[in-house]
Write a protein that holds these residues in place. Sequence first.
Motif, PDB file in Angstrom:
ATOM      1  N   ARG A 144      -8.431   1.018  -5.678  1.00 39.61           N
ATOM      2  CA  ARG A 144      -8.869   1.417  -7.060  1.00 39.61           C
ATOM      3  C   ARG A 144      -8.352   2.912  -7.387  1.00 39.61           C
ATOM      4  O   ARG A 144      -7.822   3.592  -6.433  1.00 39.61           O
ATOM      5  CB  ARG A 144     -10.232   1.346  -7.298  1.00 39.61           C
ATOM      6  N   ASN A 145      -7.871   2.866  -8.641  1.00 40.43           N
ATOM      7  CA  ASN A 145      -7.388   4.127  -9.262  1.00 40.43           C
ATOM      8  C   ASN A 145      -8.452   5.271  -9.341  1.00 40.43           C
ATOM      9  O   ASN A 145      -9.508   5.145 -10.057  1.00 40.43           O
ATOM     10  CB  ASN A 145      -6.945   3.911 -10.634  1.00 40.43           C
ATOM     11  N   PRO A 146      -8.068   6.493  -8.856  1.00 41.21           N
ATOM     12  CA  PRO A 146      -9.039   7.622  -8.985  1.00 41.21           C
ATOM     13  C   PRO A 146      -9.266   8.133 -10.536  1.00 41.21           C
ATOM     14  O   PRO A 146     -10.373   8.881 -10.538  1.00 41.21           O
ATOM     15  CB  PRO A 146      -8.501   8.688  -8.157  1.00 41.21           C
ATOM     16  N   THR A 152      -5.924  -0.592 -11.201  1.00 43.97           N
ATOM     17  CA  THR A 152      -5.143  -0.536 -10.176  1.00 43.97           C
ATOM     18  C   THR A 152      -4.522   0.929  -9.673  1.00 43.97           C
ATOM     19  O   THR A 152      -4.339   1.509 -10.588  1.00 43.97           O
ATOM     20  CB  THR A 152      -4.031  -1.488  -9.992  1.00 43.97           C
ATOM     21  N   ALA A 153      -4.535   0.760  -8.311  1.00 41.89           N
ATOM     22  CA  ALA A 153      -3.539   2.238  -8.023  1.00 41.89           C
ATOM     23  C   ALA A 153      -2.302   1.838  -7.844  1.00 41.89           C
ATOM     24  O   ALA A 153      -1.453   2.754  -7.334  1.00 41.89           O
ATOM     25  CB  ALA A 153      -4.398   2.406  -6.484  1.00 41.89           C
ATOM     26  N   THR A 381       6.971   0.790 -17.152  1.00 40.32           N
ATOM     27  CA  THR A 381       6.743   0.581 -18.481  1.00 40.32           C
ATOM     28  C   THR A 381       5.386   0.610 -19.209  1.00 40.32           C
ATOM     29  O   THR A 381       5.214   0.880 -20.446  1.00 40.32           O
ATOM     30  CB  THR A 381       7.236  -1.060 -18.779  1.00 40.32           C
ATOM     31  N   VAL A 382       4.396   0.690 -18.308  1.00 39.29           N
ATOM     32  CA  VAL A 382       2.959   0.577 -18.825  1.00 39.29           C
ATOM     33  C   VAL A 382       2.115   1.544 -17.927  1.00 39.29           C
ATOM     34  O   VAL A 382       2.550   1.930 -16.885  1.00 39.29           O
ATOM     35  CB  VAL A 382       2.414  -0.844 -18.492  1.00 39.29           C
ATOM     36  N   PRO A 383       1.149   1.833 -18.550  1.00 34.74           N
ATOM     37  CA  PRO A 383      -0.060   2.582 -17.645  1.00 34.74           C
ATOM     38  C   PRO A 383      -0.651   1.700 -16.466  1.00 34.74           C
ATOM     39  O   PRO A 383      -0.256   0.448 -16.813  1.00 34.74           O
ATOM     40  CB  PRO A 383      -1.059   3.212 -18.572  1.00 34.74           C
ATOM     41  N   ALA A 384      -1.521   2.187 -15.900  1.00 35.85           N
ATOM     42  CA  ALA A 384      -2.169   1.298 -14.881  1.00 35.85           C
ATOM     43  C   ALA A 384      -2.936   0.227 -15.525  1.00 35.85           C
ATOM     44  O   ALA A 384      -3.861   0.483 -16.538  1.00 35.85           O
ATOM     45  CB  ALA A 384      -3.161   2.117 -13.794  1.00 35.85           C
TER      46      ALA A 384
END
Length: 472
Positions: A144-146, A152-153, A381-384
């Motif tokens: 996982r993304n902090p 998502t990471a 192209t996109v953030p997480a």
Amino acid sequence: MSDLTRCSATELLHLYRTQRASPVETTRAFFARIRELDPLLKAFCWIDEAPALASARASEQRWSRGAPCGPLDGVPVAIKDLILTRGMPTLRGSRSIDPGQPWEIDAPVTARLREAGAVLLGKTTTPEFGCKGETNSPLTGITRNPWDLAKTAGGSSGGTAAAVAAGLCPIAIGTDGAGSVRIPAAFCGNFGLKPSFGRVPAYPLSPFGTVAHLGPHTMSVADAALAMNVMKRPDARDWTALPADESDYCAGLEDGIRGLRIAFSPTLGYAKVDAEVARAVRRAVDRLASMGAHVEQIDPGFDDPLEITTGLWFVGAWTVWSGLTREQQAVTDPDFRAEAELGAGYSALQVQQLNLRRGELGSRMRQFMMHHDLLVTPAVTVPAFDARPAGHSVMNPQAMLGWTPFSYPFNLTQQPACTIPCGLTSAGLPIGLQLVGPMFGDALVLRAARAYEQTQPIPRPPRVPPDARGAR
């Protein structure tokens, strides 16, 4: 400093040199941080404190004598689970690999880090065999993304990026076959470098072929330059490696970008980019111009090479799959299985045609870079996006890489490229800027990234992810 886990590697080395901190207390601080947050992030798949602390104690003794053994003496480092590491299992994110076998070989990068005095904390998570741009697998679950545990990471070096961004280690080593360093670096908000192919020796070579690079994740450009000075040292086991490069990537890092010719391509001529990402990247390019670079908005002039990348990638997956027993195949990730099945459909003629098209792309970019010192694009192209389990979607080229069209072209061309954070979305997620250099221009990429970093230092995520209590 009161919190050693907020220090860069460069800062830690200064603290050791001035005897204001020790490698042992630093290593203990990072393990405490791992115990606190890794149950939420799942950035590590293997840690072993006893060998790491023994390494830290040996480093501490060397520093007490004023005789460090190398440029990373006492610095904690993590290694992606695709890279052989003596004394630690390298399971490649797969349930098909026996963890109980002897683990007696260091890959070249691992050997160089040990020689430089680095303290190896453990192995970071990867999707099975590094097969996709999200880090999820039946073996280790979802990384996982902090910045937001629901996101998502990225991947396939997702554990590597999440560990660095969350302060679980100051340097971690990833691999990049289609964006696997730069995608998670962009999503997790850290600096990630894909060096020129062959600049960092590899062994064994990737079954996915000559698109696979090894590179560092850090929270500062200086740390990446420091790591690269170690990682790029030669190793005869890699017959594809470049000639030895004795230059110091830390030298000239502060020289700026005045006069450099920068090509800015906001879409590469074919990509659709999220509006917030596009605005942040354009602001970053304006900053580069304000520092004296000559910026020209221009596309390199090639079509989306997604078909080339995924075709060669699927054939690589089929190669790995074919080396597994039926029992091993039965426990693989459904996404890896799907990639292998797609790869099985390619003929030898089709593979040769893909390689010829790749050669045309490489030639075009070599010629394009004769007129430009750097190419700048968005990183992704996109953030997480939301973190998802393995097998969540039908596998096809678009599902695999369609959302990251800026990364894989430069694996095909083998050029050095980095990702550096250039802002946050309205939801507080990192946005990445990609800097692409000419082949062998690794030091130039680092120098340009450092110039940008001076105008906008890399932010760290909240000390504890906002929804950590609920996630527990």
